[in-house]
Design an enzyme around this catalytic site. Sequence first.
Site, short mmCIF file in Angstrom:
data_model
loop_
_atom_site.label_atom_id
_atom_site.label_comp_id
_atom_site.label_asym_id
_atom_site.label_seq_id
_atom_site.Cartn_x
_atom_site.Cartn_y
_atom_site.Cartn_z
N SER A 1 -58.03 -17.86 -49.75
CA SER A 1 -57.25 -18.46 -50.82
C SER A 1 -58.14 -19.36 -51.65
O SER A 1 -59.37 -19.25 -51.59
CB SER A 1 -56.06 -19.23 -50.22
OG SER A 1 -55.15 -19.58 -51.23
N ASN A 2 -57.55 -20.26 -52.42
CA ASN A 2 -58.32 -21.19 -53.26
C ASN A 2 -57.52 -22.47 -53.42
O ASN A 2 -56.35 -22.52 -53.05
CB ASN A 2 -58.64 -20.52 -54.60
CG ASN A 2 -57.38 -20.21 -55.37
OD1 ASN A 2 -56.72 -21.10 -55.87
ND2 ASN A 2 -57.03 -18.92 -55.44
N PRO A 3 -58.13 -23.52 -53.98
CA PRO A 3 -57.44 -24.84 -53.96
C PRO A 3 -56.36 -25.04 -55.03
O PRO A 3 -55.88 -26.16 -55.20
CB PRO A 3 -58.58 -25.84 -54.22
CG PRO A 3 -59.84 -25.07 -54.26
CD PRO A 3 -59.51 -23.65 -54.48
#
Length: 414
Positions: free
Chosen positions: A224-226
Amino acid sequence: MLRGKHIVIGVTGGIAAYKAVYLLRHLQEEGAEVRVTMTPAATRFVGVETFAALTRHEVPIRIFPDPTDSISDNWTRHIQWAEWADMIVVAPCTANSLAKIVHGLSDSMLMATILAARCPVLVCPTMDGEMYQAPATRANLQQAKELGFHLMEPESGYLASGLHGPGRLPEPEVITGQIRSLLESAEQHAEKSPEASPKLLQGKRILVTCGATREFLDPVRFLSNPSTGKMGMAMADAAASFGAEVTLLHADSVDTSRLPGSIELIPFTTSDDLFNHVRSRADADVIIMTAAVSDFRPVQRHKQKVKKESAKLELPLEQTPDILQWLGDRRSGRPGEQVLVGFAMETEDLAGRAREKRIRKGVDWMVGNDLSDDNSGFAVDTNSVLLIGPHSENRFKGTKVDVARGVLQHIFVS
Ligand code: C5P
């Protein structure tokens, strides 16, 4: 100066209530028109007549009109006062009143007026001894902030009980200064506010996506990513305030609790979920792809948790469907029927890459997000973007909400 400004002072039942008299005089000297409402407890500290004489106005305490009162519309006096006010200042604000404000109680004229208000509300908590530090008060202060109330820290010093500590009401000139700056920023905001053109997007169906996709390797691990979805929520909020019918496809990790109830909310987890939702709503008038869609996913999604011992230390990946590209290809040859807006997060050559993406993905507008700017990008409330359109390039900087409004106004007014 506060010339012509309408200010309501709410006085609650603390020893510092007498200072509200000086605050009132101060505000009047700066040209403000002031009204006062007191809680029942406040009348134990200062007389109603003091405020009535100085404001030359009634000083209501309860919501209900006096039985001898012949003015029937006094039943909605709290609404009228809330509409009249450019600003409400609760000074002093006791722990009890703070708790009521935070929980939306409306058991007095002051509480009902606050509940009905659309203007900024400045709360000046004052309390003795350990009351200010009590966990319940700390939680209420935190919640007040989250609900958008403006808080003024009490000063430390000698308290009525004889103890020393934080809890004193700041001096009237300090509170006046704070009121001035809040009113100034409210005015600047109003200039850019959606109220300026609440019908800009009326009748348009707008689909916005936000947040990070999760691409699972097994039931407990994912790529995923932030992204926190803040920019996409700001786009949805701005579009709704311009009168659009908005659906927000949001990652299920995104906290959407502060969005207006008029926005339809649909959660997604993976890029495949998101793609399915977008496909079934692809005929929207406007699609804004703010979501941070993962470009890759593990080739295999294991049904059971992969055991440490059996794991290979390499992770074969495949590309996810490029949803925006699909949308661009789908409507190619029919431009003008639908407005497509993409987002590009870049760490280098923002303008060049965003221009190239706009053309390649076949979209009308690309919002380039400048990750090299500290006040821009993931998880912060501010942003700095370059909006690239067919004939123009413009920069927008500020809170994500301001940037969202600026971007939409530019796209749909120009
Ligand atoms: O190519 P890149 O990922 O930088 O493009 C970003 C834009 O494309 C964003 O608007 C994003 O929502 C969209 N996107 C997409 N599907 C993907 C990857 C990105 O729709 N698989």
